[in-house]
Structures are given as structure tokens and as C-alpha cells.
Write a protein that holds these residues in place. Sequence first.
Motif, short mmCIF file in Angstrom:
data_model
loop_
_atom_site.label_atom_id
_atom_site.label_comp_id
_atom_site.label_asym_id
_atom_site.label_seq_id
_atom_site.Cartn_x
_atom_site.Cartn_y
_atom_site.Cartn_z
N ALA A 1 30.98 18.35 44.09
CA ALA A 1 29.79 18.52 43.26
C ALA A 1 29.89 17.69 41.98
CB ALA A 1 29.60 20.00 42.93
N SER A 2 31.09 17.52 41.47
CA SER A 2 31.28 16.76 40.24
C SER A 2 31.13 15.26 40.45
CB SER A 2 32.66 17.06 39.65
OG SER A 2 32.78 18.44 39.36
N LEU A 3 31.16 14.81 41.68
CA LEU A 3 31.00 13.39 41.98
C LEU A 3 29.53 12.97 42.00
CD1 LEU A 3 33.64 12.97 44.84
CD2 LEU A 3 33.69 11.83 42.62
N LEU A 4 28.61 13.92 42.11
CA LEU A 4 27.20 13.57 42.34
C LEU A 4 26.60 12.81 41.16
CD1 LEU A 4 26.02 16.86 44.07
CD2 LEU A 4 26.60 14.67 45.13
N ARG A 5 26.95 13.18 39.94
CA ARG A 5 26.39 12.51 38.77
C ARG A 5 26.94 11.10 38.60
NH1 ARG A 5 24.33 16.11 34.77
NH2 ARG A 5 23.01 17.59 35.92
N TYR B 1 19.52 17.08 51.55
CA TYR B 1 20.14 16.49 50.36
C TYR B 1 21.65 16.31 50.56
CZ TYR B 1 21.96 16.19 45.58
OH TYR B 1 22.62 15.80 44.46
N LEU B 2 22.31 17.35 51.07
CA LEU B 2 23.76 17.29 51.24
C LEU B 2 24.16 16.27 52.31
CD1 LEU B 2 24.68 21.08 51.00
CD2 LEU B 2 25.09 19.28 49.30
N ASN B 3 23.27 15.97 53.24
CA ASN B 3 23.57 14.98 54.28
C ASN B 3 23.25 13.56 53.86
OD1 ASN B 3 24.44 16.09 57.15
ND2 ASN B 3 23.06 17.61 56.27
N LEU B 4 22.39 13.38 52.84
CA LEU B 4 21.96 12.03 52.46
C LEU B 4 22.54 11.54 51.15
CD1 LEU B 4 18.18 12.26 53.45
CD2 LEU B 4 20.04 11.23 54.75
N VAL B 5 23.02 12.43 50.31
CA VAL B 5 23.50 12.03 49.00
C VAL B 5 24.84 11.29 49.12
CG1 VAL B 5 24.82 14.15 48.53
CG2 VAL B 5 23.83 12.85 46.63
N SER B 6 25.07 10.32 48.24
CA SER B 6 26.32 9.58 48.22
C SER B 6 27.32 10.29 47.31
CB SER B 6 26.09 8.15 47.72
OG SER B 6 25.32 7.42 48.66
N GLU C 1 31.78 4.37 49.95
CA GLU C 1 30.92 4.28 51.13
C GLU C 1 30.61 5.64 51.74
OE1 GLU C 1 34.48 3.71 54.46
OE2 GLU C 1 32.93 2.18 54.25
N LEU C 2 31.18 6.70 51.19
CA LEU C 2 31.03 8.03 51.78
C LEU C 2 29.67 8.62 51.45
CD1 LEU C 2 34.58 9.46 50.95
CD2 LEU C 2 33.81 8.32 53.04
N GLN C 3 28.84 8.72 52.45
CA GLN C 3 27.49 9.26 52.28
C GLN C 3 27.36 10.52 53.12
OE1 GLN C 3 23.51 7.68 53.99
NE2 GLN C 3 23.66 6.75 51.97
N GLY C 4 26.93 11.59 52.50
CA GLY C 4 26.76 12.83 53.21
C GLY C 4 28.01 13.69 53.19
N VAL C 5 27.80 14.99 53.32
CA VAL C 5 28.90 15.93 53.21
C VAL C 5 29.93 15.76 54.32
CG1 VAL C 5 27.59 17.70 54.47
CG2 VAL C 5 29.46 18.39 52.99
N ARG D 1 28.77 7.37 57.41
CA ARG D 1 28.05 8.62 57.66
C ARG D 1 28.54 9.22 58.96
NH1 ARG D 1 23.08 5.74 56.08
NH2 ARG D 1 22.82 5.29 58.29
N LEU D 2 28.85 10.50 58.94
CA LEU D 2 29.21 11.20 60.16
C LEU D 2 27.98 11.93 60.69
CD1 LEU D 2 32.78 12.53 59.33
CD2 LEU D 2 32.07 10.38 60.37
#
Length: 696
Positions: free
Chosen positions: A200-204, A163-168, A172-176, A61-62
Motif C-alpha cells: 500500500a505504501s508503494l502506490l503513491r 483497481y488492485l489488478n490494474l495499479v502499478s 514492471e510489477l502491475q497488479g496485486v 501482469r499475472l
Amino acid sequence: MSLAAVLVITVGPAPAVAADGAATMPTPEQVRATYLPSDAQLLDRHGQPVQSLRVNLRVRRLPWVALDDISPSLPDAVLQAEDQRFYQHDGMDLKAIGKAAWDNLWRKRARGASTITMQLAAQLDPAMRAGAAGRSWGQKWDQLLAARQLEARWSKPQILEAYLNLVSFRGELQGVGAAARGLFGKAPSGLNRTESVILASLLRAPEAPARQVASRACALARELRMADDCAAIEQSTVLALSRPVLASPLPPAPQVARQLLKDGAGPVRSTLDGDLQRYAQAALRQQLMALRTRNVNDGAVVVLDNASGDILAYVGNAGGSDVDGVTALRQPGSTLKPFLYELALERRLLTAASLLEDSQIDISTPSGLYIPQNYDKEFKGYVSARTSLASSLNVPAVRTLLMTGLDRFYERLHVLGLDSLTEGAEYYGYALALGSAEVSLLELTNAYRTLASGGLQGTVGLLPRPAQARRRVLDAGASFIVGDMLADRAARSVTFGLKNELATTVWSAVKTGTSKDMRDNWCLGYTERYTVGVWVGNFDGQSMWDVSGVSGAAPVWRDVIDYLHQHEPSRAPQAPAGVLRRQVAFEPALEAPRAEWFLAGTETPVVALVDDGRRAPRILYPGQSSIIAIDPDIPEASQRVTFQAQAGQGLQWRLDGAVLGQAGADYVWRPVAGPHQLALVDAGARVIAETRFHVR
């Protein structure tokens, strides 16, 4: 059956949030306060990021990214892919639920209807996160209630930002912030539309194969009416998801980060100047590359603020090694000489105009005979103390140490903070004048800062702190005179020439040093405001090839000094009370007449060389307790030892009771194995001087 299928049958009008139906959701401020990047941030003195250090190895997380700092193309793509009615619903999208239920009833592929708000609720409360078998009915209901709470208390932009800062996104990349940097090597503000649809396509399905992600991104691009063709999107997707960890430039301050960023609890503001840190590292790295063919691989730089002791630059090693060159112990070579001359001046054993003999000298020590040599293997005869220090002549320095005393100089170095001298004075011997001990760049640079401060010593630090009290450890007048000697370009020209790398654009005092066998190369000096120390060499102990202080460390030192003073002057210090400037001449004219600085009471208009007849007779060679070895490779009949005396006129050599001849000239003797007693005797056979030596 999915949550959508159940809700389409059971949900009527939107229910009020139950008082005990779900855990109370935190506020946006609470979420921001508890968010910790996986990399702790090191800030410079101006609050600007300098370095990060990975402290959480589980996720990447950055720092939190504000919605305004995210490219608008990403929220557009995410809402199109995940929640098209985000700005219309209140946490639950009944239209999407109905469509999902219909799809689930007639199609084999299950379709979800979780809104972004519901997904955020699950991210904020671990109890709502899906297990291996998915979410239970209770979890789904609590997720719905929690989403209603969020919608009632948070604004839509706050929900989307969190949401954009917490979603995986992937792995290991979490957050935009981490996703944009890790997959595309850029900040979130720089994402283009193609990169946004890929994210956006990675979220599902964050771990889906690259071609599956590309297919979904292509479909999403069509929905957004983008001009990109699917082939280009697929190429960008494969490149992003197959890219190894992005290569980054050498971190500017990893050693400082490891010292200060230990618990990862938020950013730490240091005393570093970020721009200076990066410049010093670049200058050192460029010099190491230029010296690579001379077997120079490592280096370090430290810059101190003279007044505060703040460490403004701390380059532990621009060579890429993990060794911290600022704290590593190395032999300092001639860089200890200024403190020796300061001691001699302070004790009024010398003045800057005093003449010192630069000729061969043999010093008997418990471990054998010590014969110091100059760097160029040549001797200059009689030279002033000013010339001896500025031109870094070794033999006059050793003669000065004989005057001050080894123990007293050793104690002075300890007072200056060179605590790495852990052995006794006798361990280092008279070679201590030439830097036979091991010291660190940081403690040596701070000792030079003491000279720059007129003899006032203080501590150094990497963290902001109140003003520190300083104590006097050196005489102010002697410190001033030594600084003037180190700033004298003409005096250093005897060894270095008038044009060299020590010449800065402003007033500065500087000293170089090279250790035995060219393992270490130093340049330390100061201006009105800053003290800079540079070391280059090899941490593995290898010798450099034909590299001196002027050609190795000095160019970096000069570049850093010029950078520091590109917009501000450096004035020569004012002479303190008790220091006088007087005209002095030399007899004979070994050096040109000049105006010289003296401590009050030591001034003289003429410095005259005492002729040989006025000196006390003594044996110069061999020294007391000398051991002379017969060389087995030289024929015995050809081996010789030369006896040398000072003021030997009218005296005779006597060896083991037998008179050899007149002592007014050197006497050449064929060595004989065994102990011997050599004496200077007068006409009455009275012993004037004697020495004992052994031939093996």
C-alpha cells in the motif's frame, strides 16, 4: 493549484454525469475480457496451470485475481492509505478535497485528493493519464466525471478489485498478483499485514527508495494499530525491494509452452497431464544428478496415450539446456531392432524360435568391411530370435537385416514415421540394424506406440482434437509376437540378468539402446495403455562414461511406468487371429523347451540346427572386396591373415591359382601386398566359392 483547491471553491451539489462530458467507462466484464496477463498460461488436460511464458516484456501482469482471493489485509491497508471514505463517497470525496485544499493552502507539501475510483478511471482511459507536467484541468474534470460513471454502474467491490489488478506497484510489477509474487514470492491470498502495508505504501511513489517506503509503511502500520515495530517493517521492506528476481524451480514444460503459447491471447489447454509432467521431470532430473559423475548432463522424456496419441508428458530437457531433447536428432542404437525383427517375422523369414548365429561376421560394403560386435564383445553361439532381440545381440540383428534386405528395412522405418532418415539406405549401410541413423525421441516413441497398437499407426499431438483415424502399417500378428519378446524377462536375462531396471510392476514391453561411443542412451517401451520414451546423454556430443541403456535411461522409464500404473493394471495383449501358441524343442538343446508364439503356417515342434555337412560351402573370411591393411607396427614376419570357410570339408584353399591346403580347417596365411583371388575348389579343381580382396 491542485484539483482539490479548485473543487473546494467551484463544486456545489454533485453534478449529474454529463452525456458528453467524459468517455463512457467500460463495464467490469469488458475490463476483465480485455485484461491480458504478461505471461500466457499453458493448461494441462484438466484445465490446471502447468507453465507460463512471458509474452509482454513491457509490464509484468499475472492472471486476474478476484477480490475474494486477496488477503483482506491488503484492501484494508490500501483504503487506509489511499481512500479512507471509499465506501461512503460516490466517486468524489468532498471531505478529502477540502482537507487537501486546506493543506495545500497553508503547507508547502502538496496533497492530493483522488479517490480510488478516480484513479481507476485514469487507468481505464489513457487520455486521463498524467503526463510529465501532471494532468491538465480538462483531464482532471474528465477524471471526476468518469469516476461518477463508474460509481453509478459498478459496485464498490468491483471497483476495488479492478483497481488492485490494474495499479502499478513497482517497476514492471502491475497488479496485486505480480506484486505479491515478485516481491514476496507468494500468492495474494497469502499476504500478511506487514507485506500489505508495504504494498500500500508503494502506490503513491512506486519507485521511491526502500527506506522512504519503509517510513511510510511504518506510519501506515501505526494508523492500523498493528503490533509490528518499525525496525521489523523496515527490514521486510528493504528485503522485498532489494530482492533479485525470485529463484523458481525448473519450469515443468518450457518447450511445450514455446510451441503453443505464441500470441499470448489467453490460456491454452494442452494434452499434458500436469502431475505426470512434473513427476517425469523430477524423476529424470534426479537420475541426471545421480549420473553427473559419469558425464551425463541432458535428458528427455515423452509419454503417449496409446489409443489417442495424446502427448501426456513432454520433458524437453531436465538438464536445464534450451535444446529440446524430444525433437533433437540422435542415434537410437538398438532401439530400431524390434522393427527389424517384426519385418522378418511378417515376411516369414524367421519365427521367434528360429536359431541365429551369434559369431563373428564380416560384411563387405562399398566403404569397406563392416564387422559388428556385441555390447560385451562376446559371442553366444546359436541363440533363438527371441533371445537375440530381448538380449539385444548385435550380430544376429545384422544377420537378420541381411535376410530382410537393407532397402526393405529402410522403407519400413520411413513407413513408421522416422522421417528424419533423409539419406539413402546405402548411406546408413548394414549398421542401420544397430541404429546408425539419427531419429527424434518423439517419432521413435510413436513408432513404439504403433507396435503397442498392434501395427496401427496414428499421429500424436499436444492439443485436444477429435479421435484420429489410424492405418495399418505392421502385421498385427508379427507386432504381437515382437511385443511378447520384448516383455520376456527370461529371454533378456542372457545380457541383462533376471534382476534389472527393466522389470516393472505390471506387464510391459521394453527395449534399450546405446549409440556409438556412448553418446546416447535410450529406453523405450509400452504397457497396455501408455508408451514411454526416455533419452539421456549430452547435447554437446560428449561421450558418457560407462553408462548403458539399463543404467542410464531405464531407471527413469521404469519409474514413469510404475507411476502411470500405480492405480491401474496393465494386461498382456490378447493374441490376434492367425497367431498360434505351440510347444517347441531345440536340437541340440541350445535353449530349454517352451511354449512359443508362431504366425499360422510357420509353427514347428522342433527347431534343429543344421550340421556343417548340410550347409552350402562358402568363404567366411575374408569377405568379398575386403581391404586388409598391413600393420606397420608389427614385424612383417609376424603378420598373419586367417582364411575361414563354412562346410569346407573335402575342399581345398586356392589362392591366386596356387593350392594352399585343405579347407576343412582355418588356414593361416602371411599377407602379401596387392590384389588376391581366394577360392574353394573340389577334387576336380572346380570352383565352389570365391572372393577377391586386397592387401595394402
